[in-house]
Motif scaffolding. Sequence first.
Motif, PDB file in Angstrom:
ATOM      1  N   ALA A 214     -29.688 -13.402  27.421  1.00 14.29           N
ATOM      2  CA  ALA A 214     -28.939 -14.350  26.600  1.00 14.29           C
ATOM      3  C   ALA A 214     -29.434 -15.768  26.601  1.00 14.29           C
ATOM      4  O   ALA A 214     -29.873 -16.358  27.539  1.00 14.29           O
TER       5      ALA A 214
ATOM      6  N   ALA B 277     -27.843 -12.698  22.156  1.00 21.92           N
ATOM      7  CA  ALA B 277     -28.029 -11.876  23.097  1.00 21.92           C
ATOM      8  C   ALA B 277     -28.320 -10.417  23.022  1.00 21.92           C
ATOM      9  O   ALA B 277     -28.029 -10.082  22.066  1.00 21.92           O
TER      10      ALA B 277
ATOM     11  N   THR C  96     -28.508  -6.605  25.088  1.00 26.89           N
ATOM     12  CA  THR C  96     -28.163  -5.962  26.447  1.00 26.89           C
ATOM     13  C   THR C  96     -28.643  -4.480  26.345  1.00 26.89           C
ATOM     14  O   THR C  96     -28.503  -3.700  25.371  1.00 26.89           O
TER      15      THR C  96
ATOM     16  N   ASP D  79     -22.760   0.640  29.037  1.00 29.89           N
ATOM     17  CA  ASP D  79     -23.109   0.027  27.982  1.00 29.89           C
ATOM     18  C   ASP D  79     -24.182   0.271  27.210  1.00 29.89           C
ATOM     19  O   ASP D  79     -24.603  -0.570  26.304  1.00 29.89           O
TER      20      ASP D  79
ATOM     21  N   THR E  34     -20.257  -9.235  17.910  1.00 30.21           N
ATOM     22  CA  THR E  34     -21.205  -8.346  18.946  1.00 30.21           C
ATOM     23  C   THR E  34     -21.041  -6.931  18.577  1.00 30.21           C
ATOM     24  O   THR E  34     -19.987  -6.630  18.039  1.00 30.21           O
TER      25      THR E  34
ATOM     26  N   ARG F 225     -28.082  -7.994  30.625  1.00 33.45           N
ATOM     27  CA  ARG F 225     -27.849  -8.831  29.454  1.00 33.45           C
ATOM     28  C   ARG F 225     -28.908 -10.079  29.285  1.00 33.45           C
ATOM     29  O   ARG F 225     -29.098 -10.976  30.400  1.00 33.45           O
TER      30      ARG F 225
END
Length: 350
Positions: free
Chosen positions: A126, A131, A133, A141, A339, A124
């Motif tokens: 940020a 951010a 990822t 993820d 997000t 990640r």
Amino acid sequence: MRTKKNLKRYFYRLSKIALLAGIVLLGFSSCNKADDRQEEFSNELSKSDGTSESLLALTTPLSLLTDQNFQHGFHVLHPSTGVVQGSILYAGGGSSPKWNLSQWYSNSSLYGATPTLLSSGSYRFADSNKAITIGPASSTDRDIIFAINGQNEFGDTYRTSSQPFPHLIIDQRIADPDGWLGSATPFIGALDSLNFQIDAYLDYHARNQKAGYNSAIHALQFSCVFLVQNLNPSSAGYGKSMYFLIMLFDDRYSLPGFSINEDIFSGQLIYDVGLASFSTTGLVQGQWKTVKGDILSQIKQGLDEAWSRGYLLESQSYNDYKVSLFTMGFECTGLNIGTMKTRNLSLIAY
């Protein structure tokens, strides 16, 4: 629906991206088929008379995107100037980015952010405003996560209609003269289908609505945009374009619908088919949704609409147009925090 002022700023930024997104790829194993197809198309071009009508239809499927899993990181563009500041890469990933990361009008830059290794195996990057990822294809993820904090960007005070707003978007230039696939990118008239897919997961959203909220100018949106451009050098309209857009998320609507607008800065048509063209339901927080379909007929309908409204009249042939640029991500005009996860991105020409 975007206001005309918001559309003006968004697509002005997008036009700058189109100019800045010229990425030349080095050969690597996952691109071998695309490279072979590029050579085949280049050979066909060398035999032609320079007009798109002489091009043959595709005989094998062709991916118009490369590094769809974002294994090679990003060129990071400065929030104000668009100049490449450097790269975002994760440990063990590739070292030659195929994508640009734009963060227009943000108060900070992700360039130089120290990556945090997550338990999923992803990394990640940020700052206090946003951010990104990314990580190995084996990560839980995968493939990419976008996060933006409008409340922090705007200091918890609503913007006026004339104020700029932050973006967190990625883009990849596809076609000639400076795209990764170059002249191998097929003309729309040579295609039988153009299959698009993306899996989207709204991981979190908060509107943070308070006094001063105006739905006409305050929102969080996540979209996929395709630049449809005349790339026949023999055409009088060479270089001219329109925007084909799929709005995956707009916090003001449960299911983003169809709309047609004009970018009042450039005068280009914006043909937005929304999510309603692919689903009867919108994104639901905490649930994956697969958005997929053959978008070729919709792109042709967009061109037909452009011609009927007096746009792109220099050429009214599908054989002169290509999908030259793809971009996706957030734009935030309110105090929203959001997000979004995406995976399984593909754009396959047949």
